[in-house]
Scaffold this active site. Structure first.
Site, mmCIF file in Angstrom:
data_model
loop_
_atom_site.group_PDB
_atom_site.id
_atom_site.type_symbol
_atom_site.label_atom_id
_atom_site.label_comp_id
_atom_site.label_asym_id
_atom_site.label_seq_id
_atom_site.Cartn_x
_atom_site.Cartn_y
_atom_site.Cartn_z
ATOM 1 N N HIS A 8 -2.586 6.866 5.535
ATOM 2 C CA HIS A 8 -3.108 5.754 4.737
ATOM 3 C C HIS A 8 -4.324 5.122 5.407
ATOM 4 C CE1 HIS A 8 -3.556 2.077 2.591
ATOM 5 N NE2 HIS A 8 -3.045 1.335 3.543
ATOM 6 N N CYS A 30 0.808 -1.224 0.000
ATOM 7 C CA CYS A 30 0.000 0.000 0.000
ATOM 8 C C CYS A 30 0.841 1.274 0.000
ATOM 9 C CB CYS A 30 -0.932 0.008 1.214
ATOM 10 S SG CYS A 30 -2.092 -1.378 1.245
ATOM 11 N N HIS A 69 -2.092 19.815 7.287
ATOM 12 C CA HIS A 69 -2.973 18.713 6.865
ATOM 13 C C HIS A 69 -2.223 17.389 6.937
ATOM 14 C CE1 HIS A 69 -5.625 21.874 5.365
ATOM 15 N NE2 HIS A 69 -4.601 22.360 4.686
ATOM 16 N N HIS A 122 12.498 1.135 5.340
ATOM 17 C CA HIS A 122 12.268 -0.287 5.017
ATOM 18 C C HIS A 122 12.780 -1.147 6.167
ATOM 19 C CE1 HIS A 122 11.628 -3.865 2.769
ATOM 20 N NE2 HIS A 122 11.491 -3.248 1.604
ATOM 21 N N HIS A 181 -14.404 5.376 5.145
ATOM 22 C CA HIS A 181 -15.850 5.172 5.208
ATOM 23 C C HIS A 181 -16.470 5.151 3.814
ATOM 24 C CE1 HIS A 181 -20.103 6.458 5.683
ATOM 25 N NE2 HIS A 181 -20.052 5.729 6.788
ATOM 26 N N ASN A 199 -10.442 0.690 1.909
ATOM 27 C CA ASN A 199 -8.993 0.701 1.727
ATOM 28 C C ASN A 199 -8.702 0.477 0.241
ATOM 29 O OD1 ASN A 199 -6.248 0.258 1.618
ATOM 30 N ND2 ASN A 199 -6.188 -1.251 3.253
#
Length: 497
Positions: free
Chosen positions: A392, A225, A388, A304, A421, A425
């Site tokens: 994810h 993702c 802001h 990572h 909502h 995802n």
């Protein structure tokens, strides 16, 4: 009955103003230092008078050689500085795919399909229902047409059809928004983690839009993702070495071939959370785009944790006992994500935090190392660095954990919760749906800073910092155009099904 005494606010108010004063003093230290020096110099010049100043100037002996050498040195230093300065990378615009209503999957439909597909395992059905009740998803999330069949039909043709639908729709909208012509695309990057056909998805895009034969194309797979920000990083590096270029990024996840049809609970979880979506992004290093571009890329930090076995296996594609392929999500996922986030903000903090927060963090670190290891570590206030936040939308637990760890308010994570909502995802494209939400609410002003945070298998935590280039008007189209007036909505802890 005696009235309860009013709470004592004076101490907290005083502490608040002490902190504000400290931040202002530290962040403007150089200004406070230079202003008195400049004032002293100005007073001294006024005291000397014009004649005395002229005499001092004439007393300085300059010959032609010194003037020429000095001028050459200044020009040389300026040339080296501007040539070595990294090119400014612009985000001209982006587009998010909006699924048709025919792909909508209300809770009732999802559970009915689960009961029919898993009729021999009612415990798995009950598990999915409990997950869905607490997921934070709404009734309008969408799944591709192949998943609506009973049983699902995850064929290669169906997967390609989904890829064409989401990618081409997003790119058509992007070309319309930006006025960019396909022949002017210099760099193409497509990221899709779990669907990697031959020819590649990037080749599919090149074939559809008849892009140039010398285009620099890349297809990223298996990166989870967080691959959207990895694509941004790759585009940034390419734009640094290829002047006057346009880059297109496509971020998506194809659901059709990856819908798990077994009974393992850890592998059923993605079925409840992942939904269809895609985003197309136009990046550029052309100076002519600086006036119309929405954002400028300030920083990008990648972390990572793949060297650690637990991190490597916490999101793992595998077969279950019956041979069904799916994604196994470890119970340690949130703890591993927390460690990855900690490593990432340790790197990005010094790049974005004001001096006042860095000084407090350094003092806390030294105190714990030298005086008392049990001291509570100081958590920097990232709200001073960003207006802001785009976290994810991997799930309710992910957003809750980051809100708690970063000490954010409900308003700061509103875009993430509402995206989860409304769209679920959508993997690597979720950050762009969140950014679109903020714009649709009319909150994006020139100079505002945006922090995008993404997590992915491997395990990775990636951060990108954007600075708004111009005040953005509320868009009349886009994924939120028909529903933004309804948001934000209240999301209960449990939705009883």
């Amino acid at each position: 009955m005696p009235q309860a005494p009013m709470p004592e606010f004076s101490s907290s108010v005083k502490l608040k103003y002490v902190k504000l004063g400290y931040q202002y003093l530290v962040n403007h230290f150089l200004s406070f230092l230079l202003i008195p020096i400049m004032a002293i110099v100005a007073v001294e010049l006024l005291r000397m008078g014009p004649e005395e100043i002229l005499n001092v100037w004439n007393s300085l002996q300059f010959d032609l050689v010194q003037v020429l050498c000095s001028s050459f040195f200044v020009i040389f230093i300026s040339t080296v500085y501007f040539m070595s300065k990294p090119r400014t990378i612009y985000l001209v615009d982006y587009s998010c795919y909006k699924p048709p209503v025919t792909c909508r999957v209300p809770f009732a439909t999802f559970m009915e399909h689960s009961r029919l597909n898993l009729k021999d395992n009612p415990k798995s059905v009950e598990f999915q229902m409990r997950i869905l009740e607490r997921s934070g998803l709404g009734e309008e999330t969408c799944l591709p047409p192949a998943i609506h069949y009973i049983p699902p039909t995850p064929t290669m043709d169906a997967a390609r059809s989904e890829a064409q639908m989401v990618i081409f729709t997003a790119m058509d909208d992007l070309f319309k928004k930006t006025g960019l012509k396909p022949k002017d695309v210099d760099i193409l990057i497509v990221n899709c983690s779990l669907f990697s056909p031959t020819p590649s998805l990037s080749a599919m895009v090149i074939n559809k839009y008849k892009l140039r034969s010398n285009i620099k194309s890349f297809n990223l797979s298996g990166m989870g993702c967080s691959a959207g920000l990895i694509s941004v990083d790759l585009a940034r590096d390419l734009l640094q070495v290829h002047p006057n270029s346009n880059a297109i990024i496509v971020s998506t996840e194809i659901i059709t071939p990856n819908y798990y049809q077994g009974n393992e609970r850890a592998m059923l979880l993605p079925n409840c959370l992942f939904r269809m979506g895609a985003a197309a992004i136009h990046m550029s290093n052309r100076r002519s785009d600086r006036w119309r571009a929405k954002y400028k890329l300030s920083h990008l930090v990648r972390t990572h944790r793949g060297a650690d076995d637990k991190s490597f296996y916490c999101v793992y594609e595998q077969e279950d006992k019956e041979g069904h392929v799916g994604i196994n999500l470890s119970k340690d996922l949130m703890a591993i994500a927390g460690e990855a986030l900690k490593a990432n903000i340790t790197t990005i903090g010094p790049l974005v935090l004001p001096a006042s927060e860095q000084l407090l963090f350094l003092t806390s670190l030294i105190g714990r190392k030298i005086f008392n290891p049990k001291w509570k570590p100081y958590i920097p206030d990232f709200k001073l660095a960003f207006e802001h936040f785009c976290i994810h939308a991997g799930g309710r637990a992910v957003i809750d954990e980051l809100q708690k760890n970063l000490q954010l308010s409900g308003e700061h994570v509103e875009a993430s919760r509402m995206t989860l909502h409304r769209f679920g995802n959508t993997s690597s494209s979720s950050l762009w749906y969140e950014l679109s939400y903020i714009e649709s609410k009319g909150k994006m002003r020139r100079g505002d800073r945006v922090w995008q945070i993404a997590f992915g298998s491997g395990f990775k935590c990636n951060s990108a910092v954007w600075k708004c280039n111009r005040t953005i008007k509320t868009p009349k189209d886009g994924p939120w155009s028909d529903c933004i007036d309804r948001y934000p909505v209240f999301i209960p802890e449990v939705v009883k099904l």
